[in-house]
Design a protein around this motif. Structure first.
Motif, short mmCIF file in Angstrom:
data_model
loop_
_atom_site.label_atom_id
_atom_site.label_comp_id
_atom_site.label_asym_id
_atom_site.label_seq_id
_atom_site.Cartn_x
_atom_site.Cartn_y
_atom_site.Cartn_z
N GLU A 139 7.96 -9.86 -5.86
CA GLU A 139 7.65 -10.12 -4.46
C GLU A 139 7.00 -8.89 -3.85
O GLU A 139 7.23 -7.76 -4.29
CB GLU A 139 8.91 -10.48 -3.67
CG GLU A 139 9.53 -11.78 -4.11
CD GLU A 139 10.82 -12.08 -3.38
OE1 GLU A 139 10.86 -11.92 -2.14
OE2 GLU A 139 11.79 -12.47 -4.05
N LYS A 140 6.22 -9.10 -2.83
CA LYS A 140 5.54 -8.02 -2.14
C LYS A 140 6.56 -7.02 -1.59
O LYS A 140 7.56 -7.40 -1.01
CB LYS A 140 4.70 -8.59 -0.99
CG LYS A 140 3.86 -7.55 -0.28
CD LYS A 140 3.02 -8.20 0.80
CE LYS A 140 2.23 -7.13 1.53
NZ LYS A 140 1.43 -7.69 2.61
N SER A 141 6.26 -5.75 -1.79
CA SER A 141 7.12 -4.69 -1.26
C SER A 141 6.46 -4.08 -0.04
O SER A 141 5.25 -3.99 0.04
CB SER A 141 7.32 -3.59 -2.32
OG SER A 141 8.02 -4.09 -3.41
N ARG A 142 7.30 -3.66 0.87
CA ARG A 142 6.76 -3.00 2.05
C ARG A 142 6.48 -1.55 1.68
O ARG A 142 7.07 -0.99 0.78
CB ARG A 142 7.73 -3.11 3.21
CG ARG A 142 8.79 -2.05 3.21
CD ARG A 142 9.88 -2.31 4.18
NE ARG A 142 11.12 -2.23 3.44
CZ ARG A 142 11.62 -1.10 2.99
NH1 ARG A 142 11.03 0.03 3.25
NH2 ARG A 142 12.72 -1.08 2.30
N ARG A 143 5.58 -0.98 2.38
CA ARG A 143 5.34 0.45 2.19
C ARG A 143 5.01 1.04 3.53
O ARG A 143 4.35 0.43 4.36
CB ARG A 143 4.24 0.71 1.17
CG ARG A 143 2.91 0.18 1.56
CD ARG A 143 1.91 0.34 0.44
NE ARG A 143 0.62 -0.01 1.00
CZ ARG A 143 -0.39 0.82 1.15
NH1 ARG A 143 -0.31 2.03 0.71
NH2 ARG A 143 -1.51 0.42 1.70
N VAL A 144 5.48 2.24 3.73
CA VAL A 144 5.23 2.94 4.97
C VAL A 144 4.25 4.05 4.68
O VAL A 144 4.43 4.84 3.76
CB VAL A 144 6.55 3.51 5.56
CG1 VAL A 144 6.27 4.28 6.83
CG2 VAL A 144 7.55 2.39 5.79
#
Length: 147
Positions: A139-144
């Motif tokens: 699944e898509k991971s968030r990134r900051v």
């Protein structure tokens, strides 16, 4: 719709002496939300009613958690778990959720959800767990991104 990553970094804390309550129809559309749910989620009652409860689904939540929730409800059992929800302003809040069916004369008529705050340690533990699950499931991971 695309959002600035920093919008996802603002947490709203759930008061320790109150419970967030909502009810949905059998399709998961909100039929009732208490005042605290409106306040914490940032939506008005009018904005929530008839909307899918997914309106507060945070992208950090693995799909498998909701699959488990719906299977548990289908098996006529109570589901208990930790959920990170998305506010209208793109902030977030963490809760322990208890979701169950409501029956009248033996027939399932709606679902109810009671949600309460969790500790900082539980939030950290579940964020790491959910990040791992999302990665394992592709699944898509968030990134900051810091500039």
């Amino acid at each position: 719709m695309e959002y600035n990553e920093s919008e996802f970094l603002i947490e709203t804390k759930v008061p320790s002496d109150e419970v967030i309550i909502s009810r949905t129809d059998l399709k998961g559309n909100i039929t009732y939300a208490n005042e605290l749910f409106c306040e914490i989620s940032g939506y008005t009652l009018e904005e929530l009613l008839t909307k899918s409860h997914n309106v507060v689904r945070h992208p950090d939540m693995p799909h498998s958690i909701y699959k488990d929730l719906w299977q548990t409800l289908k098996d006529e059992k109570q589901w208990v778990g930790v959920v990170k929800n998305l506010r209208k302003d793109r902030g977030f809040y963490w809760v322990k959720a208890i979701v169950s069916g409501v029956y009248k004369d033996g027939e399932l008529v709606e679902y109810k959800s009671l949600r309460a705050p969790i500790s900082y340690g539980e939030k950290l533990q579940h964020q790491k767990l959910y990040d791992k699950i999302r990665k394992e499931n592709g699944e898509k991971s968030r990134r900051v991104v810091y500039e």
